[in-house]
Design a protein around this motif. Structure first.
Motif, short mmCIF file in Angstrom:
data_model
loop_
_atom_site.label_atom_id
_atom_site.label_comp_id
_atom_site.label_asym_id
_atom_site.label_seq_id
_atom_site.Cartn_x
_atom_site.Cartn_y
_atom_site.Cartn_z
N LEU A 1 0.83 -1.21 0.00
CA LEU A 1 0.00 0.00 0.00
C LEU A 1 0.86 1.26 0.00
O LEU A 1 0.58 2.23 -0.72
CB LEU A 1 -0.94 -0.01 1.20
CG LEU A 1 -2.03 -1.09 1.19
CD1 LEU A 1 -2.77 -1.13 2.52
CD2 LEU A 1 -3.01 -0.85 0.05
N PHE A 2 1.91 1.26 0.81
CA PHE A 2 2.80 2.43 0.86
C PHE A 2 3.56 2.60 -0.46
O PHE A 2 4.02 3.71 -0.76
CB PHE A 2 3.82 2.28 2.00
CG PHE A 2 3.22 2.33 3.37
CD1 PHE A 2 2.07 3.06 3.63
CD2 PHE A 2 3.80 1.64 4.43
CE1 PHE A 2 1.52 3.11 4.90
CE2 PHE A 2 3.26 1.68 5.70
CZ PHE A 2 2.12 2.42 5.95
N SER A 3 3.72 1.51 -1.22
CA SER A 3 4.41 1.59 -2.49
C SER A 3 3.57 2.27 -3.56
O SER A 3 4.09 2.77 -4.55
CB SER A 3 4.82 0.19 -2.98
OG SER A 3 5.79 -0.37 -2.13
N ARG A 4 2.24 2.23 -3.37
CA ARG A 4 1.35 2.82 -4.36
C ARG A 4 0.92 4.24 -4.01
O ARG A 4 0.63 5.04 -4.90
CB ARG A 4 0.11 1.94 -4.53
CG ARG A 4 0.39 0.55 -5.09
CD ARG A 4 -0.87 -0.07 -5.67
NE ARG A 4 -1.93 -0.18 -4.68
CZ ARG A 4 -2.20 -1.30 -4.00
NH1 ARG A 4 -1.46 -2.38 -4.19
NH2 ARG A 4 -3.20 -1.34 -3.15
N ASP B 1 0.92 8.80 4.33
CA ASP B 1 -0.09 9.66 4.98
C ASP B 1 -1.50 9.35 4.48
O ASP B 1 -2.48 9.62 5.18
CB ASP B 1 0.22 11.13 4.72
CG ASP B 1 1.45 11.60 5.49
OD1 ASP B 1 1.63 11.15 6.63
OD2 ASP B 1 2.22 12.40 4.93
N GLU B 2 -1.60 8.79 3.28
CA GLU B 2 -2.91 8.53 2.67
C GLU B 2 -3.43 7.13 3.00
O GLU B 2 -4.56 6.79 2.63
CB GLU B 2 -2.82 8.70 1.15
CG GLU B 2 -2.40 10.10 0.71
CD GLU B 2 -2.17 10.17 -0.78
OE1 GLU B 2 -2.29 9.12 -1.45
OE2 GLU B 2 -1.85 11.27 -1.29
N VAL B 3 -2.60 6.31 3.62
CA VAL B 3 -2.99 4.92 3.93
C VAL B 3 -3.41 4.83 5.39
O VAL B 3 -2.67 5.23 6.29
CB VAL B 3 -1.82 3.95 3.65
CG1 VAL B 3 -2.22 2.52 4.01
CG2 VAL B 3 -1.39 4.04 2.19
N SER B 4 -4.60 4.29 5.63
CA SER B 4 -5.11 4.19 7.00
C SER B 4 -4.93 2.78 7.55
O SER B 4 -4.75 1.82 6.80
CB SER B 4 -6.60 4.54 7.03
OG SER B 4 -7.36 3.55 6.36
N ILE B 5 -5.00 2.67 8.87
CA ILE B 5 -4.94 1.36 9.52
C ILE B 5 -6.13 0.51 9.07
O ILE B 5 -5.99 -0.70 8.86
CB ILE B 5 -4.95 1.53 11.05
CG1 ILE B 5 -3.58 2.04 11.53
CG2 ILE B 5 -5.26 0.20 11.73
CD1 ILE B 5 -2.45 1.04 11.39
N ASP B 6 -7.29 1.13 8.90
CA ASP B 6 -8.46 0.38 8.43
C ASP B 6 -8.21 -0.24 7.07
O ASP B 6 -8.62 -1.38 6.80
CB ASP B 6 -9.68 1.31 8.36
CG ASP B 6 -10.24 1.66 9.73
OD1 ASP B 6 -10.05 0.85 10.66
OD2 ASP B 6 -10.84 2.74 9.87
N GLU B 7 -7.56 0.50 6.18
CA GLU B 7 -7.27 -0.02 4.85
C GLU B 7 -6.28 -1.17 4.93
O GLU B 7 -6.41 -2.18 4.21
CB GLU B 7 -6.72 1.11 3.98
CG GLU B 7 -6.55 0.72 2.52
CD GLU B 7 -6.13 1.89 1.66
OE1 GLU B 7 -5.95 1.68 0.44
OE2 GLU B 7 -5.96 3.01 2.19
N GLY C 1 7.49 3.39 -6.22
CA GLY C 1 7.77 4.82 -6.24
C GLY C 1 7.48 5.56 -4.95
O GLY C 1 8.39 6.13 -4.32
N PRO C 2 6.22 5.58 -4.48
CA PRO C 2 5.93 6.27 -3.22
C PRO C 2 6.68 5.70 -2.03
O PRO C 2 7.09 6.43 -1.14
CB PRO C 2 4.40 6.08 -3.06
CG PRO C 2 3.91 5.90 -4.46
CD PRO C 2 4.99 5.13 -5.16
N GLY C 3 6.87 4.37 -2.02
CA GLY C 3 7.62 3.75 -0.93
C GLY C 3 9.07 4.18 -0.95
O GLY C 3 9.68 4.43 0.09
#
Length: 229
Positions: free
Chosen positions: A25-28, A32-38, A103-105
């Motif tokens: 998820l962090f790689s995409r 900051d945009e990734v939540s624990i719920d996700e 990339g984002p990661g």
């Protein structure tokens, strides 16, 4: 009729699963945009169970960065066979495989993110740089590097990082051209240093002696000759 039974994961297996899910998820997207719920949903578990294994998103983020940093550091590993230019080109190809896929990661690892300023995060970044430095020294066959050689290698690794971060913002230069350019950059840095230092000059002559006519270092020389003519 058989019924599928979900196997209960052990503690370490579950932790590694969550790290893998978080890293994906962090790689995409930005952390900051990734939540624990996700993260919980992607892992197929409840939000409270995520907190059972990790105190919060920051600790999970740092664990994901640790795995990413280990993977990125491994990209510098290369069999010490054949011309140096070709070896560095393969290293750059694997390095940009990681940058391209994560990339984002990669940006989060190099720039910070939720853990910016964290000593653990800084240590992870430094571990990637040190792994690259040690690998390049090994490829050069040098155990006790002089100051100028250390400066060349560490400067080049910083250049690779910053170039990759800039490239991610639009990918405006073809990736394969950038990989070759960075190998040329290494040769150029070494050549400038060699012009000021006899030991560096001897090292550069030893490296170039084994370079084939169609290798990236020879390609750089040909480009410079054409430029000057």
């Amino acid at each position: 009729m058989t019924t599928g039974i979900r196997r209960r994961l052990g503690v370490e297996e579950r932790r590694q699963q969550l790290i893998g899910v978080a890293l994906e998820l962090f790689s995409r997207r930005s952390p900051d945009e990734v939540s624990i719920d996700e993260i919980a949903s992607a892992a197929g578990i409840s939000r409270p169970l995520v907190y059972h294994y990790f105190p919060g998103k920051l600790s999970l983020y740092e664990a994901a960065l640790k795995r990413a940093s280990e993977d990125l550091a491994d990209r510098f590993a290369e069999p010490r066979e054949g011309p140096l230019g070709a070896r560095l080109l393969r290293v750059m190809h694997r390095f940009f495989d990681f940058v391209d896929e994560h990339g984002p990661g990669f940006s989060a690892l190099m720039r910070g993110g939720p853990a910016v300023g964290s000593s653990r995060t800084n240590a992870l970044v430094d571990s990637v740089r040190q792994a690259g430095y040690v690998q390049i020294l090994a490829h050069l066959g040098v155990e006790d590097p002089p100051a100028r050689l250390e400066l060349v290698i560490r400067s080049w690794i910083s250049l690779v990082e910053s170039t990759a971060l800039i490239w991610l913002d639009g990918r405006r230069i073809p990736r394969h051209e950038l990989e070759t350019q960075l190998v040329h950059d290494f040769a150029a840095l070494a050549a400038v240093s060699a012009s000021h230092d006899d030991d560096m000059a001897a090292l550069l002559r030893r490296v170039l002696k084994d370079e084939p006519g169609d290798g990236p270092f020879s390609d750089l020389v040909a480009r410079l000759v054409n430029l000057a003519s």
